[in-house]
Design a protein around this motif. Sequence first.
Motif, PDB file in Angstrom:
ATOM      1  N   PHE A   1      52.016  34.999  46.210  1.00  0.00           N
ATOM      2  CA  PHE A   1      50.761  34.489  45.664  1.00  0.00           C
ATOM      3  C   PHE A   1      50.362  33.180  46.344  1.00  0.00           C
ATOM      4  CE2 PHE A   1      48.425  32.021  42.440  1.00  0.00           C
ATOM      5  CZ  PHE A   1      47.317  32.854  42.319  1.00  0.00           C
TER       6      PHE A   1
ATOM      7  N   TYR B   1      49.152  33.798  49.823  1.00  0.00           N
ATOM      8  CA  TYR B   1      47.799  34.346  49.782  1.00  0.00           C
ATOM      9  C   TYR B   1      46.776  33.235  49.580  1.00  0.00           C
ATOM     10  CZ  TYR B   1      43.732  36.926  48.147  1.00  0.00           C
ATOM     11  OH  TYR B   1      42.459  37.415  47.989  1.00  0.00           O
TER      12      TYR B   1
ATOM     13  N   PHE C   1      47.932  38.911  51.870  1.00  0.00           N
ATOM     14  CA  PHE C   1      48.698  39.325  50.702  1.00  0.00           C
ATOM     15  C   PHE C   1      49.695  40.385  51.124  1.00  0.00           C
ATOM     16  CE2 PHE C   1      49.508  41.210  46.557  1.00  0.00           C
ATOM     17  CZ  PHE C   1      49.552  40.082  45.763  1.00  0.00           C
TER      18      PHE C   1
END
Length: 70
Positions: free
Chosen positions: A30, A33, A39
């Motif tokens: 996360f 990203y 991702f």
Amino acid sequence: MTFQRILAILILCIPGAVGVYGWTLMRNVFFDYMAGRGFDWLSFLGGLILFLLGVAFVGGFILHRDAKRN
């Protein structure tokens, strides 16, 4: 009696550590990203599976113990 308690704690620590590692994998994916690196679905799903397995084992252990003790 003491040996059984130590064994129970050890049995709970291993799946707990697996769950924490899964949470760390998901968190890292996360944050990567958010930093613009893309991702990584495979790492995220692997972390999710590890997290859910760890939580399910610890939850099942507690549920079984509570059912046994009424």
